[in-house]
Design a protein around this motif. Structure first.
Motif, PDB file in Angstrom:
ATOM      1  N   ILE A   1      -2.379  -8.433   0.931  1.00  0.00           N
ATOM      2  CA  ILE A   1      -3.073  -9.504   1.643  1.00  0.00           C
ATOM      3  C   ILE A   1      -3.114  -9.194   3.129  1.00  0.00           C
ATOM      4  CG2 ILE A   1      -3.137 -11.987   2.081  1.00  0.00           C
ATOM      5  CD1 ILE A   1      -1.265 -12.238  -0.442  1.00  0.00           C
ATOM      6  N   ASP A   2      -4.316  -8.970   3.623  1.00  0.00           N
ATOM      7  CA  ASP A   2      -4.531  -8.644   5.037  1.00  0.00           C
ATOM      8  C   ASP A   2      -3.490  -7.643   5.546  1.00  0.00           C
ATOM      9  OD1 ASP A   2      -6.621  -9.357   6.753  1.00  0.00           O
ATOM     10  OD2 ASP A   2      -5.270 -10.467   8.062  1.00  0.00           O
ATOM     11  N   PRO A   3      -3.393  -6.483   4.865  1.00  0.00           N
ATOM     12  CA  PRO A   3      -2.341  -5.510   5.208  1.00  0.00           C
ATOM     13  C   PRO A   3      -2.533  -4.894   6.589  1.00  0.00           C
ATOM     14  CG  PRO A   3      -3.925  -4.541   3.697  1.00  0.00           C
ATOM     15  CD  PRO A   3      -4.277  -5.998   3.796  1.00  0.00           C
ATOM     16  N   SER A   4      -1.455  -4.545   7.211  1.00  0.00           N
ATOM     17  CA  SER A   4      -1.470  -4.014   8.598  1.00  0.00           C
ATOM     18  C   SER A   4      -1.804  -2.529   8.579  1.00  0.00           C
ATOM     19  CB  SER A   4      -0.116  -4.266   9.260  1.00  0.00           C
ATOM     20  OG  SER A   4       0.208  -5.630   9.246  1.00  0.00           O
ATOM     21  N   MET A   5      -3.025  -2.206   8.183  1.00  0.00           N
ATOM     22  CA  MET A   5      -3.421  -0.809   8.034  1.00  0.00           C
ATOM     23  C   MET A   5      -3.608  -0.103   9.374  1.00  0.00           C
ATOM     24  SD  MET A   5      -3.188  -0.627   4.839  1.00  0.00           S
ATOM     25  CE  MET A   5      -3.619   1.111   4.738  1.00  0.00           C
ATOM     26  N   TRP A   6      -3.516  -0.832  10.477  1.00  0.00           N
ATOM     27  CA  TRP A   6      -3.565  -0.229  11.805  1.00  0.00           C
ATOM     28  C   TRP A   6      -2.261   0.497  12.148  1.00  0.00           C
ATOM     29  CZ3 TRP A   6       0.666  -2.035  14.217  1.00  0.00           C
ATOM     30  CH2 TRP A   6       1.161  -3.293  13.816  1.00  0.00           C
ATOM     31  N   TYR A   7      -1.248   0.318  11.318  1.00  0.00           N
ATOM     32  CA  TYR A   7       0.107   0.759  11.643  1.00  0.00           C
ATOM     33  C   TYR A   7       0.140   2.254  11.997  1.00  0.00           C
ATOM     34  CZ  TYR A   7       5.163   1.308  11.321  1.00  0.00           C
ATOM     35  OH  TYR A   7       6.481   1.576  11.602  1.00  0.00           O
ATOM     36  N   ASP A   8       0.956   2.566  12.995  1.00  0.00           N
ATOM     37  CA  ASP A   8       1.160   3.939  13.482  1.00  0.00           C
ATOM     38  C   ASP A   8      -0.164   4.560  13.922  1.00  0.00           C
ATOM     39  OD1 ASP A   8       2.438   6.264  14.174  1.00  0.00           O
ATOM     40  OD2 ASP A   8       2.721   6.967  12.100  1.00  0.00           O
TER      41      ASP A   8
ATOM     42  N   LYS B   1      -4.776   6.917   7.295  1.00  0.00           N
ATOM     43  CA  LYS B   1      -5.262   8.248   6.923  1.00  0.00           C
ATOM     44  C   LYS B   1      -4.449   8.828   5.765  1.00  0.00           C
ATOM     45  CE  LYS B   1      -6.894   9.234  11.614  1.00  0.00           C
ATOM     46  NZ  LYS B   1      -6.680  10.049  12.848  1.00  0.00           N
ATOM     47  N   ALA B   2      -3.138   8.640   5.823  1.00  0.00           N
ATOM     48  CA  ALA B   2      -2.283   9.150   4.743  1.00  0.00           C
ATOM     49  C   ALA B   2      -2.577   8.429   3.439  1.00  0.00           C
ATOM     50  CB  ALA B   2      -0.810   8.979   5.134  1.00  0.00           C
ATOM     51  N   THR B   3      -2.841   7.125   3.541  1.00  0.00           N
ATOM     52  CA  THR B   3      -3.162   6.332   2.354  1.00  0.00           C
ATOM     53  C   THR B   3      -4.470   6.798   1.725  1.00  0.00           C
ATOM     54  OG1 THR B   3      -1.991   4.397   3.220  1.00  0.00           O
ATOM     55  CG2 THR B   3      -3.647   3.999   1.519  1.00  0.00           C
TER      56      THR B   3
ATOM     57  N   MET C   1       0.824  -1.206   0.000  1.00  0.00           N
ATOM     58  CA  MET C   1       0.000   0.000   0.000  1.00  0.00           C
ATOM     59  C   MET C   1       0.861   1.260   0.000  1.00  0.00           C
ATOM     60  SD  MET C   1      -2.918  -1.220  -0.373  1.00  0.00           S
ATOM     61  CE  MET C   1      -3.575   0.448  -0.506  1.00  0.00           C
ATOM     62  N   ASN C   2       1.984   1.235   0.667  1.00  0.00           N
ATOM     63  CA  ASN C   2       2.893   2.383   0.637  1.00  0.00           C
ATOM     64  C   ASN C   2       3.457   2.595  -0.767  1.00  0.00           C
ATOM     65  OD1 ASN C   2       4.488   4.421   2.292  1.00  0.00           O
ATOM     66  ND2 ASN C   2       6.144   3.309   1.265  1.00  0.00           N
ATOM     67  N   THR C   3       3.742   1.482  -1.460  1.00  0.00           N
ATOM     68  CA  THR C   3       4.315   1.581  -2.801  1.00  0.00           C
ATOM     69  C   THR C   3       3.288   2.073  -3.806  1.00  0.00           C
ATOM     70  OG1 THR C   3       5.780  -0.279  -2.268  1.00  0.00           O
ATOM     71  CG2 THR C   3       5.581   0.335  -4.581  1.00  0.00           C
ATOM     72  N   ILE C   4       2.072   1.573  -3.748  1.00  0.00           N
ATOM     73  CA  ILE C   4       1.069   1.985  -4.731  1.00  0.00           C
ATOM     74  C   ILE C   4       0.708   3.456  -4.583  1.00  0.00           C
ATOM     75  CG2 ILE C   4      -0.997   1.349  -3.406  1.00  0.00           C
ATOM     76  CD1 ILE C   4      -2.256   0.379  -6.016  1.00  0.00           C
ATOM     77  N   THR C   5       0.776   3.983  -3.385  1.00  0.00           N
ATOM     78  CA  THR C   5       0.412   5.390  -3.186  1.00  0.00           C
ATOM     79  C   THR C   5       1.589   6.339  -3.388  1.00  0.00           C
ATOM     80  OG1 THR C   5       0.710   5.072  -0.794  1.00  0.00           O
ATOM     81  CG2 THR C   5      -1.537   4.940  -1.664  1.00  0.00           C
ATOM     82  N   ASN C   6       2.802   5.894  -3.116  1.00  0.00           N
ATOM     83  CA  ASN C   6       3.970   6.774  -3.221  1.00  0.00           C
ATOM     84  C   ASN C   6       4.837   6.514  -4.451  1.00  0.00           C
ATOM     85  OD1 ASN C   6       3.592   8.325  -0.790  1.00  0.00           O
ATOM     86  ND2 ASN C   6       4.147   6.479   0.352  1.00  0.00           N
ATOM     87  N   HIS C   7       4.703   5.321  -5.036  1.00  0.00           N
ATOM     88  CA  HIS C   7       5.505   4.954  -6.215  1.00  0.00           C
ATOM     89  C   HIS C   7       4.607   4.179  -7.182  1.00  0.00           C
ATOM     90  CE1 HIS C   7       9.012   5.917  -3.657  1.00  0.00           C
ATOM     91  NE2 HIS C   7       8.354   5.262  -2.710  1.00  0.00           N
ATOM     92  N   THR C   8       3.495   4.780  -7.529  1.00  0.00           N
ATOM     93  CA  THR C   8       2.404   4.085  -8.219  1.00  0.00           C
ATOM     94  C   THR C   8       2.861   3.300  -9.437  1.00  0.00           C
ATOM     95  OG1 THR C   8       0.915   5.843  -7.500  1.00  0.00           O
ATOM     96  CG2 THR C   8       0.121   4.377  -9.239  1.00  0.00           C
ATOM     97  N   LYS C   9       3.655   3.899 -10.296  1.00  0.00           N
ATOM     98  CA  LYS C   9       4.019   3.289 -11.568  1.00  0.00           C
ATOM     99  C   LYS C   9       5.216   2.340 -11.467  1.00  0.00           C
ATOM    100  CE  LYS C   9       0.677   5.159 -13.759  1.00  0.00           C
ATOM    101  NZ  LYS C   9      -0.478   4.312 -14.169  1.00  0.00           N
ATOM    102  N   LEU C  10       5.714   2.121 -10.266  1.00  0.00           N
ATOM    103  CA  LEU C  10       6.817   1.180 -10.118  1.00  0.00           C
ATOM    104  C   LEU C  10       6.361  -0.231 -10.471  1.00  0.00           C
ATOM    105  CD1 LEU C  10       9.759   0.831  -9.349  1.00  0.00           C
ATOM    106  CD2 LEU C  10       9.064   0.663  -6.945  1.00  0.00           C
ATOM    107  N   PHE C  11       5.094  -0.530 -10.183  1.00  0.00           N
ATOM    108  CA  PHE C  11       4.487  -1.807 -10.543  1.00  0.00           C
ATOM    109  C   PHE C  11       3.193  -1.536 -11.303  1.00  0.00           C
ATOM    110  CE2 PHE C  11       7.093  -2.588  -6.856  1.00  0.00           C
ATOM    111  CZ  PHE C  11       7.728  -3.792  -7.147  1.00  0.00           C
TER     112      PHE C  11
ATOM    113  N   LYS D   1      -5.833   9.716   1.890  1.00  0.00           N
ATOM    114  CA  LYS D   1      -5.629  11.033   1.293  1.00  0.00           C
ATOM    115  C   LYS D   1      -4.997  10.916  -0.092  1.00  0.00           C
ATOM    116  CE  LYS D   1      -3.524  15.534   2.260  1.00  0.00           C
ATOM    117  NZ  LYS D   1      -2.712  16.315   3.239  1.00  0.00           N
ATOM    118  N   LYS D   2      -3.988  10.054  -0.201  1.00  0.00           N
ATOM    119  CA  LYS D   2      -3.303   9.897  -1.494  1.00  0.00           C
ATOM    120  C   LYS D   2      -4.179   9.162  -2.502  1.00  0.00           C
ATOM    121  CE  LYS D   2       1.134   9.899   0.855  1.00  0.00           C
ATOM    122  NZ  LYS D   2       2.193   9.061   1.467  1.00  0.00           N
ATOM    123  N   LEU D   3      -4.990   8.241  -2.037  1.00  0.00           N
ATOM    124  CA  LEU D   3      -5.886   7.527  -2.941  1.00  0.00           C
ATOM    125  C   LEU D   3      -6.936   8.444  -3.548  1.00  0.00           C
ATOM    126  CD1 LEU D   3      -6.403   4.189  -0.972  1.00  0.00           C
ATOM    127  CD2 LEU D   3      -5.329   4.413  -3.217  1.00  0.00           C
ATOM    128  N   SER D   4      -7.336   9.472  -2.832  1.00  0.00           N
ATOM    129  CA  SER D   4      -8.341  10.405  -3.348  1.00  0.00           C
ATOM    130  C   SER D   4      -7.725  11.518  -4.178  1.00  0.00           C
ATOM    131  CB  SER D   4      -9.146  11.011  -2.191  1.00  0.00           C
ATOM    132  OG  SER D   4      -8.289  11.761  -1.326  1.00  0.00           O
TER     133      SER D   4
END
Length: 503
Positions: free
Chosen positions: A187-194, A200-202, A171-181, A204-207
Motif C-alpha cells: 500500500i503506497d510503498p516507499s519506492m523512492w527509498y535509497d 531499480k533493484a526491484t 516489495m523486498n520480501t516478494i522479490t527476495n523471499h517470494t515463496k515465503l508468502f 531487475k528481480k521482477l524481470s
C-alpha cells in the motif's frame, strides 16, 4: 435468504467474532515471542475467527494474514475480514487468522538496506537505524511463523500486508523471499527509498525471476500537491512528486513484464491520500487475491429438494482447493446447518447427501455421524441409525447421542420432576447477538421461547442438560451456581452460543 440458514429456534447468523465477555468486546489477544534474531521480545496481536463466540468448526484451519504496522491497522483489518467472511453469510474471502505486528523500531525493521541519508525524505538522523529489513524478515520466517503455526489452526497460505515503509518491506520480501508468502498487498510503498536504488533493484528481480502462484496488489494514493495532475506528473521531475512517481514507475514496469507469471493488479485512489489509502487498498486487495473464493447461494439451494447443492459445492471447492494448492472442504457447521434445514423440510435424500459429504470430509468428527443418524431415523432406517449413533458416541460421549441411542434400544431414559425443573426457569441473554430466551414451566415440562420463534419443549438428557423435543441437533446445557442458573450454552446445527442469566 441469500446465505442464511433458517432454523426454527434461535435464528442466529454469524455476527459474533467480537464476542461480549464480561461486558468487554474481544477482537483478539496479545501474544509474544522472544526473537534471538532481533534480540528482543516481540508482541503480536492475534485474531482467530470467532475467538469467544459460537459457530466454531471443529478441525477447521485458516489462512493467515501477517499485518505490518499492526498497532495501526489491526482493528480495521479484523473488522473488514470478519465482515467479508462471516457477517450476513458473506463468503467473499475465507475466514482468516490475523497476526498484527506492532513496531518497536519501525525504521530499522521496515527498511531493506542501510542508508546514510536520502534528502529531503530522510536526513542523517532519521537514517541511523535503517537496514534491518532482512533481519526482520528472518524473524518472521524463522521465529514468528513457527510460533503461530504451533499454537493456532493455520493453513499453509499466507498473506503479507504493508503500508508505506511496510509496503517497502512487502516489495523486498516478494522479490527476495517470494515463496515465503502466497500473496502480497503493498500500500503506497516507499519506492523512492535509497534514491530509487531499491526501485531499480526491484525491477531487475521482477524481470529476472518467475512468480507463478504468487499474487501482488498495489494501492497507490494521491500524494500530489494542489494543481498537479496525472497528466502533468508524466513530465514532472520535482521532489514533491518523487514518492508517487516511483510507485507508478514500478506499476508500469510490472504490467510490461507479465511474462514473469505474477498475478498482479493495482489501483490509483485519487480521493485518498497516504494516510487514508490503507483501508480501501486492503479491501480491494483481498477481493483481488480471493476473486475465486466466493460461493453464491440461491434460494433454490435451500428450498429445492434435489441434491444439486452437493454437486455445486463439491465443484466449487475443487476450484478453491486448486487455487490454494491443497484440499479445502466446505465448513462442517455450514454443511451441518444446510443438512438440518433440508431435514426440517422433509427433503431426506438432500439432507442425507449433505451429511454424507460431511462424513467424507470430517471422518474424525462425532457430530457428522450423529447428524447422519438423525436423517436415517427420519427415513425409518433404525439399524443404520444405531450404527452411526454408536460411531458418534464413541467419539463425543455426548449425552444427547446417548439419549437417542437409549430410546432406539428401548432403555430407560433420564427424567426430572416438575419440582426439579423449577430451578431452570429464567430469562437468558445471548452474548453475541441481541436475543433473549425465556424458560418456563408448563405442567410437568420445561419450555423455552424466544421472540418471534415460538415455544418449544425441553427434554432432559441429564442433570442440567436438555434437548429440544422433536428437533435434531440441539442441546441446552445450563450453567448452575448451587441451585441457581447463571447461564446456558446452546449447541445447535450451525454452532454453539452462550447466554447469561438476565439481571
Amino acid at each position: 435468504m441469500k446465505n442464511s440458514i433458517l432454523f426454527i429456534l434461535f435464528i442466529i447468523i454469524s455476527l459474533g467474532s467480537r464476542a461480549q465477555t464480561d461486558n468487554k468486546i474481544v477482537i483478539g489477544k496479545v501474544d509474544s515471542v522472544y526473537s534471538t534474531i532481533l534480540k528482543e521480545q516481540r508482541k503480536v496481536w492475534v485474531y482467530l475467527p470467532n475467538m469467544k463466540a459460537g459457530i466454531q468448526n471443529p478441525g477447521q484451519r485458516y489462512p493467515v494474514v501477517y499485518l505490518l504496522d499492526g498497532d495501526g491497522h489491526f482493528e480495521s483489518v479484523v473488522g473488514m475480514i470478519q465482515q467479508l467472511s462471516q457477517v450476513n453469510g458473506n463468503t467473499i474471502v475465507p475466514e482468516m487468522i490475523i497476526v498484527g505486528i506492532p513496531n518497536t523500531d519501525r525504521t530499522r525493521d521496515l527498511t531493506p538496506t542501510h542508508i546514510t541519508s536520502d534528502p529531503p525524505m530522510m536526513d542523517s538522523n532519521f537514517s541511523k537505524s535503517t537496514g534491518g529489513g532482512e533481519n526482520f524478515t528472518a524473524f518472521m520466517e524463522k521465529e514468528l511463523m513457527p510460533h503461530i503455526d504451533s499454537l493456532y489452526p493455520t493453513q499453509p497460505f499466507r498473506i503479507l500486508i504493508g503500508h508505506s515503509f511496510g509496503g517497502l518491506i512487502v516489495m523486498n520480501t516478494i522479490t527476495n523471499h517470494t515463496k515465503l508468502f502466497n500473496a502480497y498487498i503493498a500500500i503506497d510503498p516507499s519506492m523512492w527509498y535509497d534514491k530509487e536504488q531499491f526501485l531499480k533493484a526491484t525491477q531487475k528481480k521482477l524481470s529476472a525471476q518467475k512468480y507463478n502462484g504468487t499474487s501482488l496488489y498495489v494501492g497507490i494514493a494521491n500524494t500530489m500537491s494542489e494543481g498537479m495532475t496525472l497528466e502533468k506528473l508524466k513530465k514532472d521531475t520535482t521532489v514533491d512528486t518523487r514518492h508517487i512517481r516511483s510507485i507508478f514507475a514500478m506499476d508500469k514496469f510490472i504490467k510490461a513484464n507479465s511474462q514473469n507469471g505474477l498475478k498482479y493488479a493495482s489501483k490509483y485512489y485519487g480521493d485518498d491520500d497516504h494516510g487514508s489509502v490503507p483501508l480501501i487498498s486492503e479491501y480491494d486487495g483481498l477481493r483481488f487475491i480471493f476473486s475465486w473464493y466466493r460461493f453464491t447461494f440461491t434460494r433454490a439451494d435451500f428450498m429445492k429438494p434435489g441434491t444439486e447443492i452437493v454437486t455445486k459445492m463439491k465443484k466449487h471447492y475443487q476450484t478453491v482447493s486448486k487455487e490454494f494448492g491443497f484440499k479445502v472442504s466446505p465448513p462442517e457447521m455450514q454443511i451441518n446447518g444446510l443438512g438440518y434445514n433440508a431435514l426440517s423440510l422433509k427433503q431426506y435424500p438432500k439432507a442425507a447427501a449433505l451429511f454424507e459429504m460431511n462424513i467424507e470430509n470430517y471422518p474424525q468428527s462425532g457430530n457428522v455421524y450423529d447428524s447422519y443418524a438423525d436423517v436415517l431415523i427420519a427415513q425409518n432406517d433404525t439399524v443404520k441409525a444405531i450404527v452411526n449413533y454408536k460411531k458418534a458416541y464413541a467419539i463425543t460421549k455426548s449425552e444427547e447421542t446417548k439419549h437417542k441411542l437409549d430410546q432406539l434400544e428401548g432403555k430407560a431414559t433420564f427424567t426430572l420432576t416438575a419440582k426439579e425443573l423449577e430451578k431452570y426457569v429464567g430469562a437468558f441473554e445471548f452474548e453475541t447477538i441481541s436475543l433473549t430466551a425465556t424458560t418456563i414451566l408448563k405442567g410437568n415440562a420445561l419450555w423455552v421461547s424466544a421472540p418471534g420463534q415460538g415455544d418449544f419443549e425441553l427434554v432432559p438428557l441429564s442433570t442440567d442438560a436438555f434437548t429440544i423435543k422433536g428437533m435434531s441437533g440441539y442441546k441446552i446445557q445450563f450453567e448452575m451456581d448451587s441451585n441457581k442458573p447463571v447461564g446456558l450454552t446452546s449447541t445447535q446445527p450451525n454452532g454453539t452460543y452462550k447466554a447469561h442469566i438476565k439481571k
